[in-house]
Design an enzyme around this catalytic site. Structure first.
Site, PDB file in Angstrom:
ATOM      1  N   ARG A  17       0.873  -1.190   0.000  1.00  0.00           N
ATOM      2  CA  ARG A  17       0.000   0.000   0.000  1.00  0.00           C
ATOM      3  C   ARG A  17       0.907   1.236   0.000  1.00  0.00           C
ATOM      4  O   ARG A  17       1.967   1.220   0.624  1.00  0.00           O
ATOM      5  CB  ARG A  17      -0.939   0.020   1.217  1.00  0.00           C
ATOM      6  CG  ARG A  17      -2.008  -1.069   1.167  1.00  0.00           C
ATOM      7  CD  ARG A  17      -3.041  -0.909   2.280  1.00  0.00           C
ATOM      8  NE  ARG A  17      -3.972   0.184   2.016  1.00  0.00           N
ATOM      9  CZ  ARG A  17      -4.862   0.615   2.915  1.00  0.00           C
ATOM     10  NH1 ARG A  17      -4.937   0.071   4.115  1.00  0.00           N
ATOM     11  NH2 ARG A  17      -5.698   1.592   2.607  1.00  0.00           N
ATOM     12  N   ASP A  70      -1.975   8.736   8.345  1.00  0.00           N
ATOM     13  CA  ASP A  70      -1.207   7.752   7.574  1.00  0.00           C
ATOM     14  C   ASP A  70       0.166   8.283   7.202  1.00  0.00           C
ATOM     15  O   ASP A  70       1.106   7.519   7.037  1.00  0.00           O
ATOM     16  CB  ASP A  70      -1.983   7.332   6.328  1.00  0.00           C
ATOM     17  CG  ASP A  70      -3.145   6.454   6.731  1.00  0.00           C
ATOM     18  OD1 ASP A  70      -4.193   7.005   7.117  1.00  0.00           O
ATOM     19  OD2 ASP A  70      -2.984   5.225   6.727  1.00  0.00           O
TER      20      ASP A  70
HETATM   21  O1  MRU Z   1      -7.402   2.433   4.727  1.00  0.00           O
HETATM   22  P1  MRU Z   1      -7.071   2.258   6.175  1.00  0.00           P
HETATM   23  O2  MRU Z   1      -8.184   1.660   6.984  1.00  0.00           O
HETATM   24  O3  MRU Z   1      -5.741   1.561   6.387  1.00  0.00           O
HETATM   25  O4  MRU Z   1      -6.888   3.736   6.706  1.00  0.00           O
HETATM   26  C1  MRU Z   1      -6.565   3.942   8.047  1.00  0.00           C
HETATM   27  C2  MRU Z   1      -6.568   5.358   8.428  1.00  0.00           C
HETATM   28  O5  MRU Z   1      -6.715   6.253   7.635  1.00  0.00           O
HETATM   29  C3  MRU Z   1      -6.265   5.641   9.874  1.00  0.00           C
HETATM   30  O6  MRU Z   1      -6.968   6.770  10.302  1.00  0.00           O
HETATM   31  C4  MRU Z   1      -4.757   5.890  10.031  1.00  0.00           C
HETATM   32  O7  MRU Z   1      -4.035   4.839   9.454  1.00  0.00           O
HETATM   33  C5  MRU Z   1      -4.369   5.993  11.453  1.00  0.00           C
HETATM   34  S1  MRU Z   1      -4.472   4.421  12.271  1.00  0.00           S
HETATM   35  C6  MRU Z   1      -3.856   4.602  13.824  1.00  0.00           C
END
Ligand code: MRU
Length: 355
Positions: A93, A239
């Protein structure tokens, strides 16, 4: 009287040379564990969101490297095999920088190892340390973030940033846990978080599981909720945080930040220092994952959009730093983030308020 919370969920475990992940595609209907013994399957699990959330992705990939080392034992070209697997994991990802942060650390362990056997021991121990440090850091982050919250009002969160998205306890949800435990918040609201429903499926499951009452809303209800005066802080994870504080997080975060500013509600980002990409000057360069159209066009595997409609599905957006009131990390709090203020976190000496 302090409320007692529990913190019982751990989504990642490594035992007897195997990685086990709590399958987040199946929650809340089913508690199902998946088992992995090879890195390419771990990369696939990350891509397919068996595990998701920036810190959890990094820790999972770290254990993926330990599995790569195990499988490379007995081969003369063990280093090349492991490096190939590390590259596969890197491609899982694109947005969460924790993945690359973790893989760089694991690659360094491999480079420093004289044999595949030594690399197995070094990477397994390093991945376990990463997991343990994440949970400890989240507890610290939770306490620091909770201190910013004036008692008496509610909080709104987005996506899932809890135990499921980390090694345990959570980032933004860790702040909410700590603030709830200290009786600093009255009520917790969670956006359902279309299209993948991390809020209604995962955050709600996790909070109910751990005894914290939660109300789920569709994102369209956020504006009037923020206008109502019931919310003191919007609290989200990240992220990737650029060096100037621009923050990539789950799609919809930027809209919430605009709404929060428009209604005088404060906006907090809680994330470990590992989520800050000091090499990325601002949010414009952060790669945004585009996911499949079906996630938007269908619900629960059933198409709901009109036949012939196309889907638009960026998984993340970038909130400009000037809409963020505080970035809370395990090493300290940076209010009104700028490049200069965030730079203090590069070498965290002490914990507490930095700026
Ligand atoms: O697509 P995802 O579910 O991996 O996205 C996760 C998020 O955007 C969270 O808010 C972020 O990773 C913070 S997790 C502590």
């Amino acid at each position: 009287m302090s409320k007692v919370h529990s913190d019982t969920i751990r989504p990642i475990r490594f035992a007897k040379g195997q990685l086990q992940l709590l399958d987040q595609r199946r929650l809340p209907q089913e508690t199902l564990w998946q088992t992995y013994d090879a890195a390419p399957a771990v990369a696939e699990a990350i891509r397919d969101m068996v595990v998701r959330g920036a810190p959890a992705i990094g820790i999972t990939a770290a254990f993926g490297v330990a599995l790569a080392c195990q499988r490379a034992q007995g081969h003369d070209d063990w280093r090349a095999r492991v490096t190939g697997d590390v590259e596969t994991l890197r491609g899982a990802r694109p947005t969460a920088v924790n993945l690359f942060w973790a893989l760089d650390r694991m690659q360094a362990e491999v480079t420093a190892s004289a044999s595949a056997e030594a690399a197995v021991a070094a990477t397994t121990a390093a991945a376990q340390r990463m997991l343990d440090a994440d949970i400890a850091g989240n507890r610290n982050m939770g306490a620091l973030g909770a201190e910013l919250i004036e008692p008496g009002r509610g909080v709104l969160t987005h996506c899932n940033t809890g135990s499921l998205a980390t090694g345990g306890y959570g980032t933004a949800l860790g702040v909410i846990r700590a603030a709830w435990d200290a009786s600093r918040i009255e009520e917790v609201f969670a956006d359902e978080t279309r299209p993948w429903l991390q809020g209604s499926r995962l955050t709600a499951w996790e909070l109910v599981h751990d005894g914290i009452p939660v109300q789920v809303l569709c994102e369209g209800a956020a504006a009037s909720l923020l206008r109502s005066g019931r919310i003191g802080w919007v609290i989200v994870g990240a992220d990737r945080i650029a060096a100037n504080g621009d923050t990539a997080n789950k799609i919809g975060t930027y809209g919430l930040a605009v709404l929060a500013r428009a209604h005088g509600v404060r906006f907090m980002v809680a994330a470990p220092v590992a989520t800050i990409d000091f090499d990325m000057p601002n949010g414009d360069g952060i790669p945004i994952e585009q996911r499949g159209e079906d996630e938007v066009l269908a619900l629960g595997g059933q198409r709901v959009a009109a036949d012939g409609a196309r889907g638009f599905n960026p998984a993340f957006d970038v909130t400009p730093a000037d809409l963020i009131d505080a970035i809370v990390t395990e090493s300290g709090v940076v209010e009104a983030p700028t490049m200069e203020r965030l730079a203090v976190l590069r070498e965290p000496a002490e914990t507490g308020s930095l700026v």
